[in-house]
Design a protein around this motif. Structure first.
Motif, PDB file in Angstrom:
ATOM      1  N   GLU A  59       0.849  -1.201   0.000  1.00 40.43           N
ATOM      2  CA  GLU A  59       0.000   0.000   0.000  1.00 40.43           C
ATOM      3  C   GLU A  59       0.882   1.248   0.000  1.00 40.43           C
ATOM      4  O   GLU A  59       1.919   1.320   0.633  1.00 40.43           O
ATOM      5  CB  GLU A  59      -0.910  -0.006   1.220  1.00 40.43           C
ATOM      6  CG  GLU A  59      -1.976   1.082   1.197  1.00 40.43           C
ATOM      7  CD  GLU A  59      -2.976   0.871   0.083  1.00 40.43           C
ATOM      8  OE1 GLU A  59      -3.305   1.863  -0.605  1.00 40.43           O
ATOM      9  OE2 GLU A  59      -3.419  -0.281  -0.116  1.00 40.43           O
ATOM     10  N   GLY A  60       0.428   2.277  -0.728  1.00 40.84           N
ATOM     11  CA  GLY A  60       1.210   3.506  -0.835  1.00 40.84           C
ATOM     12  C   GLY A  60       2.241   3.449  -1.942  1.00 40.84           C
ATOM     13  O   GLY A  60       3.021   4.386  -2.108  1.00 40.84           O
ATOM     14  N   HIS A  61       2.266   2.356  -2.711  1.00 40.70           N
ATOM     15  CA  HIS A  61       3.209   2.187  -3.802  1.00 40.70           C
ATOM     16  C   HIS A  61       2.448   1.803  -5.073  1.00 40.70           C
ATOM     17  O   HIS A  61       1.278   1.414  -5.023  1.00 40.70           O
ATOM     18  CB  HIS A  61       4.246   1.095  -3.492  1.00 40.70           C
ATOM     19  CG  HIS A  61       5.137   1.419  -2.341  1.00 40.70           C
ATOM     20  ND1 HIS A  61       4.682   1.519  -1.033  1.00 40.70           N
ATOM     21  CD2 HIS A  61       6.481   1.654  -2.287  1.00 40.70           C
ATOM     22  CE1 HIS A  61       5.691   1.801  -0.228  1.00 40.70           C
ATOM     23  NE2 HIS A  61       6.799   1.886  -0.963  1.00 40.70           N
ATOM     24  N   PRO A  78      -1.636  -1.438  -5.558  1.00 37.37           N
ATOM     25  CA  PRO A  78      -1.294  -2.344  -4.463  1.00 37.37           C
ATOM     26  C   PRO A  78      -2.097  -3.653  -4.532  1.00 37.37           C
ATOM     27  O   PRO A  78      -3.268  -3.672  -4.897  1.00 37.37           O
ATOM     28  CB  PRO A  78      -1.640  -1.535  -3.214  1.00 37.37           C
ATOM     29  CG  PRO A  78      -1.515  -0.117  -3.644  1.00 37.37           C
ATOM     30  CD  PRO A  78      -1.958  -0.092  -5.065  1.00 37.37           C
ATOM     31  N   PRO A  92       8.577  -1.783  -6.736  1.00 36.09           N
ATOM     32  CA  PRO A  92       7.523  -0.948  -6.126  1.00 36.09           C
ATOM     33  C   PRO A  92       8.047   0.480  -5.929  1.00 36.09           C
ATOM     34  O   PRO A  92       9.145   0.674  -5.409  1.00 36.09           O
ATOM     35  CB  PRO A  92       7.265  -1.646  -4.786  1.00 36.09           C
ATOM     36  CG  PRO A  92       8.537  -2.347  -4.468  1.00 36.09           C
ATOM     37  CD  PRO A  92       9.200  -2.704  -5.765  1.00 36.09           C
ATOM     38  N   VAL A  93       7.276   1.455  -6.349  1.00 38.23           N
ATOM     39  CA  VAL A  93       7.659   2.871  -6.257  1.00 38.23           C
ATOM     40  C   VAL A  93       6.666   3.582  -5.345  1.00 38.23           C
ATOM     41  O   VAL A  93       5.452   3.524  -5.581  1.00 38.23           O
ATOM     42  CB  VAL A  93       7.692   3.527  -7.650  1.00 38.23           C
ATOM     43  CG1 VAL A  93       8.044   5.010  -7.524  1.00 38.23           C
ATOM     44  CG2 VAL A  93       8.694   2.817  -8.542  1.00 38.23           C
ATOM     45  N   GLN A  94       7.181   4.268  -4.321  1.00 46.35           N
ATOM     46  CA  GLN A  94       6.322   4.947  -3.357  1.00 46.35           C
ATOM     47  C   GLN A  94       5.714   6.207  -3.965  1.00 46.35           C
ATOM     48  O   GLN A  94       6.411   7.021  -4.595  1.00 46.35           O
ATOM     49  CB  GLN A  94       7.117   5.312  -2.097  1.00 46.35           C
ATOM     50  CG  GLN A  94       6.273   5.903  -0.982  1.00 46.35           C
ATOM     51  CD  GLN A  94       7.076   6.118   0.303  1.00 46.35           C
ATOM     52  OE1 GLN A  94       8.236   5.714   0.378  1.00 46.35           O
ATOM     53  NE2 GLN A  94       6.450   6.730   1.295  1.00 46.35           N
ATOM     54  N   VAL A  95       4.406   6.378  -3.763  1.00 43.93           N
ATOM     55  CA  VAL A  95       3.705   7.559  -4.284  1.00 43.93           C
ATOM     56  C   VAL A  95       3.033   8.347  -3.165  1.00 43.93           C
ATOM     57  O   VAL A  95       2.224   9.238  -3.429  1.00 43.93           O
ATOM     58  CB  VAL A  95       2.656   7.144  -5.335  1.00 43.93           C
ATOM     59  CG1 VAL A  95       3.332   6.633  -6.600  1.00 43.93           C
ATOM     60  CG2 VAL A  95       1.698   6.101  -4.769  1.00 43.93           C
ATOM     61  N   THR A  96       3.350   8.015  -1.923  1.00 39.99           N
ATOM     62  CA  THR A  96       2.865   8.795  -0.783  1.00 39.99           C
ATOM     63  C   THR A  96       4.000   9.679  -0.273  1.00 39.99           C
ATOM     64  O   THR A  96       5.111   9.666  -0.819  1.00 39.99           O
ATOM     65  CB  THR A  96       2.376   7.860   0.335  1.00 39.99           C
ATOM     66  OG1 THR A  96       3.436   6.960   0.700  1.00 39.99           O
ATOM     67  CG2 THR A  96       1.169   7.065  -0.111  1.00 39.99           C
ATOM     68  N   GLN A  98       7.098  11.043   1.516  1.00 36.13           N
ATOM     69  CA  GLN A  98       8.309  10.406   2.009  1.00 36.13           C
ATOM     70  C   GLN A  98       9.305  11.495   2.384  1.00 36.13           C
ATOM     71  O   GLN A  98       9.258  12.609   1.845  1.00 36.13           O
ATOM     72  CB  GLN A  98       8.911   9.466   0.959  1.00 36.13           C
ATOM     73  CG  GLN A  98       9.268  10.154  -0.346  1.00 36.13           C
ATOM     74  CD  GLN A  98       9.860   9.184  -1.355  1.00 36.13           C
ATOM     75  OE1 GLN A  98      10.352   8.130  -0.995  1.00 36.13           O
ATOM     76  NE2 GLN A  98       9.810   9.551  -2.636  1.00 36.13           N
ATOM     77  N   ARG A 125       6.896  14.094  -2.584  1.00 33.13           N
ATOM     78  CA  ARG A 125       5.954  13.080  -3.052  1.00 33.13           C
ATOM     79  C   ARG A 125       6.044  12.984  -4.570  1.00 33.13           C
ATOM     80  O   ARG A 125       6.160  14.007  -5.256  1.00 33.13           O
ATOM     81  CB  ARG A 125       4.535  13.444  -2.624  1.00 33.13           C
ATOM     82  CG  ARG A 125       3.461  12.493  -3.155  1.00 33.13           C
ATOM     83  CD  ARG A 125       2.096  12.856  -2.616  1.00 33.13           C
ATOM     84  NE  ARG A 125       1.742  14.232  -2.925  1.00 33.13           N
ATOM     85  CZ  ARG A 125       0.712  14.882  -2.387  1.00 33.13           C
ATOM     86  NH1 ARG A 125      -0.045  14.259  -1.485  1.00 33.13           N
ATOM     87  NH2 ARG A 125       0.447  16.122  -2.734  1.00 33.13           N
ATOM     88  N   LYS A 128       1.297  10.060  -8.775  1.00 33.13           N
ATOM     89  CA  LYS A 128       1.043   8.770  -9.410  1.00 33.13           C
ATOM     90  C   LYS A 128       0.955   8.886 -10.931  1.00 33.13           C
ATOM     91  O   LYS A 128       1.434   8.013 -11.668  1.00 33.13           O
ATOM     92  CB  LYS A 128      -0.241   8.173  -8.840  1.00 33.13           C
ATOM     93  CG  LYS A 128      -0.528   6.751  -9.300  1.00 33.13           C
ATOM     94  CD  LYS A 128      -1.845   6.253  -8.731  1.00 33.13           C
ATOM     95  CE  LYS A 128      -1.815   6.227  -7.205  1.00 33.13           C
ATOM     96  NZ  LYS A 128      -3.070   5.648  -6.646  1.00 33.13           N
TER      97      LYS A 128
END
Length: 353
Positions: A59-61, A78, A92-96, A98, A125, A128
């Motif tokens: 989640e968040g990726h 996710p 996996p790439v974070q989109v929240t 960071q 951030r 997406k």
């Protein structure tokens, strides 16, 4: 046939395993081991990235994929997904939100003093909808180009155009916003998918000798500020006291003016009352005076004698004699009356003669 021969015959009757059956069992076992190993390999392992069939995106990726080294436009959300092993690689790439921590940033001030920023935190951030474009242009380590390296560049630019006094004290509270604006301007222009939320800059490390001088300057400034605040408080207290005194004075003057106005009003009322009473007294005096003058003119001896005669005429009895104890008469009036009678009698006698 004896029992031993019967047992030997039974043993010989059992079928022997064929070479093909052993190969099938071994193949099934190896396949099972391979599937279990592929599933159970940790998600951070690069082996699973290339060999795994089933993979998970947290989640968040979002999941991005490469096939033969080429980035695919496929973006997954996710959850669990399938891919071709050995051919397709995923990340996996974070989109929240960071937070990237940039550490140990040396820079030289305008005066040539070397200082070091131990840590700068950048909250950012990746949007997406811009994941594919950003990774296509700058790779998975896009933040190294636009955050880590960019922070080093901007900090050195800032330090080179400011003195140590400015960097350490005067404009230190502005560095956060300046770094945020500088990062966001270039990201908006070249990597619009990167959004800079905030930047937190820690106090830089400076040489001990200079730091002690700054500490002494800060203590002196604090002391002056305290003295100034005390002086300001004193002035405010004095001003408040003067204001209260002025207000009291104004209220007292107002009360005195009210009293004076009341006194003057009372004096005016008294003067009016005295004038009115004096007018009434003068009028009574004038009336009495005129009545006295009128009486003086009216009460002549002749008039009094007339009134006396009229009064006597009203009586039914008159007593004459030398002593009349019960009657009080005015001898003058009686004498005038008797003289008048005698004169009239004489005149009558002369007339008869």
């Amino acid at each position: 046939m004896d029992p031993q021969q019967q047992g030997a015959g039974a043993t010989q009757a059992q079928p022997r395993p064929q070479p093909g059956d052993s190969s099938a069992i071994l193949a099934v076992f190896l396949t099972f081991i391979a599937i279990v190993s592929l599933i159970l390999i940790p998600s951070s392992s690069s082996v699973k990235s290339s060999l795994a069939i089933l993979h998970q995106i947290p989640e968040g990726h979002v999941g991005v994929y490469w096939r033969g080294g080429a980035l695919l436009e496929t973006i997954t959300h996710p959850g669990f997904h399938l891919k071709l092993p050995l051919i397709t690689h995923y990340e996996p790439v974070q989109v929240t939100l960071q937070t990237d921590q940039v550490t140990d940033i040396p820079c030289g001030t305008k005066g040539g003093v070397m200082i070091n920023f131990e840590k700068i935190e950048v909250v950012n951030r990746l949007r997406k909808e811009y994941v594919y474009e950003t990774l296509r242009d700058y790779g998975v380590q896009y933040d190294k180009t636009w955050i880590y390296d960019k922070i080093h560049h901007e900090i050195n630019q800032f330090c080179s155009s400011h003195s140590l006094q400015q960097v350490y004290i005067d404009v230190f509270d502005q560095i956060d916003e300046k770094m945020k604006d500088a990062l966001q301007v270039d990201c908006t222009r070249y990597a619009p998918g990167i959004e800079i939320i905030s930047v937190r800059v820690t106090k830089p490390t400076i040489p001990d000798r200079i730091r002690r001088n700054f500490e002494q300057m800060e203590e002196e400034r604090t002391r002056k500020v305290a003295e100034k605040e005390a002086e300001t408080s004193k002035k405010m207290a004095i001003s408040e006291a003067e204001k209260n005194a002025n207000v009291s004075k104004i209220l007292m003057e107002q009360k005195l003016m009210e009293k004076d106005s009341a006194r003057k009003q009372e004096e005016i009322d008294n003067q009016m009352y005295l004038a009115r009473q004096r007018g009434l007294a003068d009028a009574d005096f004038y009336r009495v005076l005129k009545e006295a003058e009128a009486n003086k003119l009216m009460l002549t001896p002749e008039y009094l004698e007339l009134k006396f005669i009229e009064a006597i005429a009203d009586n039914t009895k008159i007593f004459f004699g030398e002593k009349v104890p019960s009657m009080i008469l005015d001898q003058r009036l009686l004498g005038n009356f008797l003289q008048e009678i005698s004169r009239n009698t004489s005149m009558k006698g002369s007339a008869y003669a």
